[in-house]
Enzyme design. Structure first.
Site, PDB file in Angstrom:
ATOM      1  CB  SER A  20      20.827  41.827  41.485  1.00 10.86           C
ATOM      2  OG  SER A  20      21.356  42.067  40.797  1.00 10.86           O
ATOM      3  NE  ARG A  98      31.152  58.105  45.651  1.00 10.49           N
ATOM      4  CZ  ARG A  98      30.659  59.288  45.114  1.00 10.49           C
ATOM      5  NH1 ARG A  98      32.127  60.090  44.563  1.00 10.49           N
ATOM      6  NH2 ARG A  98      29.910  59.871  45.525  1.00 10.49           N
ATOM      7  CG  HIS A 116      31.173  46.291  32.141  1.00 11.76           C
ATOM      8  ND1 HIS A 116      30.733  47.688  32.463  1.00 11.76           N
ATOM      9  CD2 HIS A 116      30.980  46.029  31.341  1.00 11.76           C
ATOM     10  CE1 HIS A 116      30.453  48.388  31.958  1.00 11.76           C
ATOM     11  NE2 HIS A 116      31.006  47.415  30.598  1.00 11.76           N
ATOM     12  CD  GLU A 149      46.469  51.583  36.329  1.00 12.67           C
ATOM     13  OE1 GLU A 149      45.725  50.184  36.444  1.00 12.67           O
ATOM     14  OE2 GLU A 149      47.746  52.246  35.447  1.00 12.67           O
ATOM     15  CG  ASP A 152      33.883  49.369  33.347  1.00 16.58           C
ATOM     16  OD1 ASP A 152      33.226  49.070  34.516  1.00 16.58           O
ATOM     17  OD2 ASP A 152      32.432  50.204  33.345  1.00 16.58           O
TER      18      ASP A 152
END
Ligand code: GAR
Length: 212
Positions: A20, A98, A116, A149, A152
């Protein structure tokens, strides 16, 4: 004639599922609300609904599956090669399930962004909306950030706050957060295109030095 010429950014979107947010980026681009264009969809999931969305809008897509590679490193390299070949300006993660490896990031320092469903740094990781709901926060929301790295983590570009209502369920709350994601993700791209959101120097230096 005066004024700065804004060069629309070309995006590669990485998505694993329903897509979406991919759709929101496509719609914002097609309606002229975003200074950017989705040039490529990359997915690790051959059943991702995101693929149908790309097809409908004549956006090239590639499916790169983990099972076709002997190592995680080779799989990551295939993604990075596909991004590089497409010559895009920005890699936008949109429900890509991932973790992005340091070697991938080092090839596109400061060019990978993510959306997020929480007000980071609160509630990183999976099921952020449920985490916030169960914690009992009164305000949550969503974030677009440059990717580093971590999971989030990375410099924040834009956030939107969403109140948790007394009659909420995780589903209702998630739907209201998603509406905001669809607004702030195209905005973040426009901010980057206009030079209003720059990855901090220290962050860039760190990303450049991740791996060679
Ligand atoms: C979105 O809510 C996005 O914020 C979340 O996955 C969903 C994907 O939805 N991403 C994360 O949780 C990343 N940690 P979509 O496939 O409909 O765009």
């Amino acid at each position: 004639m005066s004024g700065t010429v804004i060069k629309p950014l070309r995006l590669a979107v990485l998505a694993s599922g329903r897509g979406s947010n991919l759709q929101a980026l496509i719609d914002a681009s097609e309606s002229g609300r975003m200074d950017g264009k989705v040039a490529l969809l990359l997915t690790d999931n051959p059943n991702a609904y995101a693929i149908e969305r790309a097809k409908k809008h004549d956006i090239p897509f590639r499916i790169i599956e983990r099972k076709d590679f002997a190592s995680r490193q080779a799989f990551d390299s295939a993604f990075a090669d596909a991004v590089e070949e497409s010559g895009v300006d920005i890699v936008a993660l949109a429900g890509f399930m991932r973790i992005i490896s340091p070697s991938f990031l080092s090839r596109f320092p400061g060019k990978v962004i993510n959306v997020h469903p929480s007000l980071l740094p609160a509630f990183p990781g999976l099921d952020a909306q449920k985490q916030a709901f169960e914690y009992g926060v009164k305000i949550t929301g969503c974030t677009v950030h440059f990717v580093d790295e971590g999971v989030d983590t990375g410099p924040i570009i834009i956030q939107s706050a969403v109140p948790v209502l007394p009659e909420d369920t995780v589903e209702l709350l998630s739907a209201r957060i998603l509406e905001q994601e669809h607004i702030i993700y195209p905005k973040a791209v426009t901010m980057i295109a206009r030079g209003e959101a720059l990855p901090p120097e220290k962050f860039l230096a760190r990303m450049n030095g991740l791996v060679s």
